[in-house]
Design an enzyme around this catalytic site. Structure first.
Site, PDB file in Angstrom:
ATOM      1  N   HIS A 367       0.806  -1.217   0.000  1.00 37.72           N
ATOM      2  CA  HIS A 367       0.000   0.000   0.000  1.00 37.72           C
ATOM      3  C   HIS A 367       0.836   1.262   0.000  1.00 37.72           C
ATOM      4  CE1 HIS A 367      -2.370  -3.050   2.429  1.00 37.72           C
ATOM      5  NE2 HIS A 367      -2.556  -3.226   1.152  1.00 37.72           N
ATOM      6  N   ASN A 632      -3.021  -6.989 -13.187  1.00 36.71           N
ATOM      7  CA  ASN A 632      -2.173  -7.383 -12.045  1.00 36.71           C
ATOM      8  C   ASN A 632      -2.680  -8.697 -11.470  1.00 36.71           C
ATOM      9  OD1 ASN A 632      -1.084  -4.863 -12.421  1.00 36.71           O
ATOM     10  ND2 ASN A 632      -2.126  -3.922 -10.681  1.00 36.71           N
ATOM     11  N   ARG A 643       1.565 -12.036  -6.866  1.00 33.01           N
ATOM     12  CA  ARG A 643       2.105 -10.765  -7.332  1.00 33.01           C
ATOM     13  C   ARG A 643       2.930 -10.051  -6.272  1.00 33.01           C
ATOM     14  NH1 ARG A 643      -3.451  -7.136  -7.665  1.00 33.01           N
ATOM     15  NH2 ARG A 643      -2.159  -5.304  -7.315  1.00 33.01           N
ATOM     16  N   CYS A 680      -6.571  -1.770 -16.907  1.00 33.19           N
ATOM     17  CA  CYS A 680      -6.120  -0.814 -15.887  1.00 33.19           C
ATOM     18  C   CYS A 680      -5.025  -1.359 -14.977  1.00 33.19           C
ATOM     19  CB  CYS A 680      -7.294  -0.315 -15.058  1.00 33.19           C
ATOM     20  SG  CYS A 680      -8.099  -1.615 -14.113  1.00 33.19           S
TER      21      CYS A 680
HETATM   22  C1  PEP Z   1      -5.419  -5.230 -11.099  1.00 37.39           C
HETATM   23  O1  PEP Z   1      -5.573  -6.262 -10.446  1.00 37.39           O
HETATM   24  O2  PEP Z   1      -4.831  -5.198 -12.198  1.00 37.39           O
HETATM   25  C2  PEP Z   1      -5.919  -3.946 -10.590  1.00 37.39           C
HETATM   26  C3  PEP Z   1      -5.902  -2.870 -11.343  1.00 37.39           C
HETATM   27  O3  PEP Z   1      -6.361  -3.910  -9.315  1.00 37.39           O
HETATM   28  P1  PEP Z   1      -5.413  -3.850  -8.039  1.00 37.39           P
HETATM   29  O4  PEP Z   1      -3.998  -3.642  -8.519  1.00 37.39           O
HETATM   30  O5  PEP Z   1      -5.904  -2.739  -7.208  1.00 37.39           O
HETATM   31  O6  PEP Z   1      -5.631  -5.205  -7.450  1.00 37.39           O
HETATM   32 MG    MG Z   2      -6.947  -6.299  -8.783  1.00 38.14          MG
END
Ligand code: PEP
Ligand code: MG
Length: 755
Positions: A367, A632, A643, A680
């Site tokens: 975070h 992600n 990740r 995104c």
């Molecule tokens: C993702 O998983 O690609 C995403 C944009 O959400 P977050 O990174 O907040 O899990």
């Molecule tokens: Mg996500």
């Protein structure tokens, strides 16, 4: 031994007098060695200082040939002195020459000495030099003498750390405490930061180590320990704070240490040897650090952090000094150095003065990293012992691109980075010039570039970057940096501010994506074997509809009189989407009934980040108004590679057939259904990856603020049709031998694209 010359106490008292005398550094050192030799009835006392080149230089001696001072230099892998420096442990020998590591230096004339006592000069667990006494006769040094010499070494450590000895050094051979250190870590947030170290939780500097009155110091130590125990017990009893998982574990560990007899005993012993209470805490902690830093066991290293914390709390108790730096005292170009930091703590600093962040922990998706990126602060994580090596005010360079830190950089490194900064500034100026240029490829395709955001601090980026809108607003960040659940009114206020800042540009709000690694400090954490696959995001939202309902209500009210876009995270089955959408409908009805203003239109979408949705694309597209690929998570689940686990996070390349085929499936299904598709995840923020996505059919990407410029610069020069010709056959190749990244890169370079 003690009788005639007064013993350790007298030595310490005399030392204190010498420290206060207005004499040169060399004179002070010379006086100290004479004093020690006389007090310990030793023929020899010498001080060796560890230099930047990791050799040990003789800085002062009583008994050895004085001409050897500043001439005798030894490597740390030779001789007994080297042994003490290397091991950071005292060594007492009655027959030194019999030791396998004994090395004879003719210029010092030490062959006639049989007994040897060497103690490391330590600070924060790091070796700064070695203090030695030698005797001609074979003798056994007592525990008390070893203690006394260690205490004296602390005084020398402060002298070295204060920089007082640097004037005595030849250029390039300064004491190691000032040595440049090049540390490698993991890139967290792009950017270059040049500035000065600000320790987030600085070690309390102990300047007064020699006691006036031993009884009084013992009482002070006992009182401070009592208060510390009390404070920890109180924290553990505090319901609101301590129930959340890890926090409680840490406090339990603290409580255990605070009651540890061994620790107490060592500190009391140190006070009895003539140290002040703070001197004793520092000394015991420094010894413990030196020992534990050599341990490879990660559990022990973790405990070292706890012990550091605890020692620091004790010092704060004793010195009455608070934590952290006053806001006003923050230097102009501050580089924060910490073991770890919460996003809230980072936001507490004056953003305008922070140039970089260095963490001993911290992962690419943690975070504090997300906040650092939002603030545009260069950040590097996983930098071992960064806070132990850095001193308040040290010059430092943070390279958030390479994941490197240069502590006390030499002139040429500083020069090279200054040039890099100028180069970046020129590039930034070029990007800024693109701000108002529409994002249209060479062959005339519009590819909208949106921003990823989540905090108020992100809002100025909309205008600064010329983004088409906010493609992903991570609403959980507001929850993560708060200390209690944000009330509806607070949520409403933030969402309104976001919509106001965006003006005509669209904003896509993602409903709360908590759970997994996104823990709220005030919400009871549920123990899960696999949190990433657990009770999180929309699953939690549907099981706790009250939370989701109130958020949806705040969003709908904020969107009154405008278009509102809402999407749900981690949708794995279309039924989940139906339920979530029903909540939106119900809230709309509720608000209408109570006469609230409503949005002109509400678009409801889903994130594609669980692979199961790839096989329900037609079903989800029949229901949702739009989709946004969360690469992600999607990549993490496709490859079963956590990740946030640095060992596996980058093991699989998303620019390879499996992931690209998945992205293509979504883009193609979107066009079949005539529904907009965005991606995104962090992936879209990298120019070469953006080229691939454009070639796969993506006409909307949502990226981090700093990436709008570079991605747009690349897209403006891109011929999408040509990229498709290169990429699509590779995706259909079934030999499993093509290197998509390399081929695409070669295409990009041949096309003159800036990558
Ligand atoms: C993702 O998983 O690609 C995403 C944009 O959400 P977050 O990174 O907040 O899990
Ligand atoms: Mg996500």
């Amino acid at each position: 031994m003690r009788g005639a010359l007064g013993g350790p106490r007298v030595l310490l008292r005399r030392l204190r007098e010498v420290m206060a005398e207005p004499v040169s550094a060399q004179d002070r050192l010379d006086k100290i060695v004479v004093l020690i030799a006389a007090n310990m009835v030793a023929e020899v006392c010498s001080v060796y200082v560890l230099r930047v080149d990791q050799t040990l230089e003789l800085y002062a001696t009583e008994g050895l040939n004085r001409d050897a001072v500043h001439l005798t230099v030894m490597r740390v892998d030779e001789g007994l002195v080297g042994h003490v420096a290397r091991e950071a442990e005292s060594l007492a020998l009655s027959d030194a020459q019999a030791h396998p590591e004994f090395a004879y230096r003719p210029e010092t004339g030490e062959e006639i000495y049989n007994s040897f006592l060497g103690v490391p000069i330590l600070r924060g667990g790091n070796t700064l030099g070695v203090l030695v006494v030698q005797n001609r006769a074979r003798r056994t040094y007592t525990e008390e003498e070893i203690e006394a010499l260690q205490t004296t070494a602390m005084v020398l450590a402060e002298m070295i750390a204060s920089g007082e000895l640097t004037a005595l050094a030849k250029p390039g051979a300064e004491p190691a405490i000032r040595r440049p250190v090049h540390l490698k870590g993991v890139p967290l947030a792009d950017g270059l930061g040049l500035g000065y170290v600000v320790l987030h939780e600085p070690r309390i500097k102990v300047t007064n180590v020699i006691a006036d009155d031993v009884m009084k110091e013992t009482e002070r130590l006992d009182a401070a320990i009592g208060k510390l125990r009390h404070a920890i017990d109180a924290m553990l009893e505090d319901d609101g704070l301590s129930k959340a998982g890890e926090h409680r574990d840490i406090l339990e560990a603290y409580r255990m240490f605070a009651h540890d007899r061994g620790w107490m005993h060592k500190m009391r012993e140190a006070v009895l040897s003539g140290l002040t209470a703070e001197g004793a805490v520092e000394r015991v902690q420094s010894d413990t650090r030196a020992r534990m830093m050599r341990a490879s066991d990660p559990y022990l290293r973790e405990r070292l952090h706890d012990l550091d914390d605890l020692a620091n709390r004790l010092l704060r108790e004793l010195t009455g000094r608070g934590r952290g730096m006053e806001r006003e005292a923050l230097p102009e170009n501050a580089i924060l150095v910490a073991r770890n930091m919460s996003p809230a703590a980072l936001l507490d600093y004056d953003r305008a003065r922070i140039r970089g962040l260095v963490l001993e922990e911290g992962g690419t998706t943690s975070h504090v990293t997300i906040v650092a990126r939002a603030l545009g602060i260069a950040a590097v994580g996983q930098v071992e012992n960064a806070a132990g090596l850095a001193d308040q005010g040290d010059p430092v360079i943070v390279d958030g691109q390479a994941g490197e830190v240069h502590l006390r950089p030499p002139g040429d490194v500083e020069e090279a980075y200054a040039e890099k900064v100028r180069y970046r500034a020129r590039r930034q100026a070029q990007y800024a010039a693109l701000r108002t240029r529409p994002s249209v490829t060479k062959d005339g395709l519009h590819i909208d570039l949106h921003l990823n955001a989540g905090l108020l601090v992100d809002l100025p980026h909309i205008a600064e970057t010329g983004a088409s809108g906010i493609g992903l607003f991570r609403t959980e960040l507001q929850f993560m940096i708060a200390s209690t659940f944000p009330r509806i009114s607070e949520q409403l206020k933030l969402y309104r501010a976001v919509l106001d800042a965006a003006g005509e540009r669209p904003v896509t709000f993602r409903t709360l994506d908590i759970g997994g690694d996104k823990v709220l400090p005030y919400m009871r954490a549920v123990e899960e074997e696999n949190p990433a696959l657990g009770w999180r995001a929309i699953r939690l939202g549907l099981d706790r509809p009250g939370l989701l309902r109130s958020q949806v209500r705040a969003l709908l009210r904020a969107g009154a009189g405008r278009e509102l876009r809402v999407m749900f995270p981690m949708v794995a089955a279309v039924e989940e989407f139906d339920h979530a959408r029903a909540i939106v409908e119900r809230e709309l009805t509720h608000l209408r009934k109570h006469g609230h203003g409503l949005p002109d239109r509400v678009f409801v979408g889903a994130m594609v980040e669980v692979p199961s949705l790839l096989f329900q694309l037609d079903e989800i597209l029949a229901r949702a108004d739009f989709l946004s690929v969360g690469s992600n998570d999607l990549v993490q689940f496709l490859y079963a590679a956590d990740r946030s686990n640095m060992r596996v996070a980058d093991r699989f390349d998303p620019l390879s057939a499996p992931a690209l085929r998945a992205f293509r499936m979504v883009a193609e299904a979107g066009s079949r259904h005539g529904k907009p598709i965005t991606l995104c995840g962090e992936l879209a923020s990298r120019p070469l990856e953006a080229v691939a996505l454009a070639a796969l059919g993506y006409r909307s990407l949502s990226v981090s603020p700093a990436s709008i410029g570079p991605v747009k610069a690349t897209l403006l020069e891109l011929d999408v049709a040509a990229a498709r010709k290169v990429l699509l056959p590779l995706l259909d190749d079934r030999t499993g031998t093509v290197d998509i990244r390399a081929t695409l890169r070669a295409f990009a370079l041949a096309s003159g694209l800036a990558l």
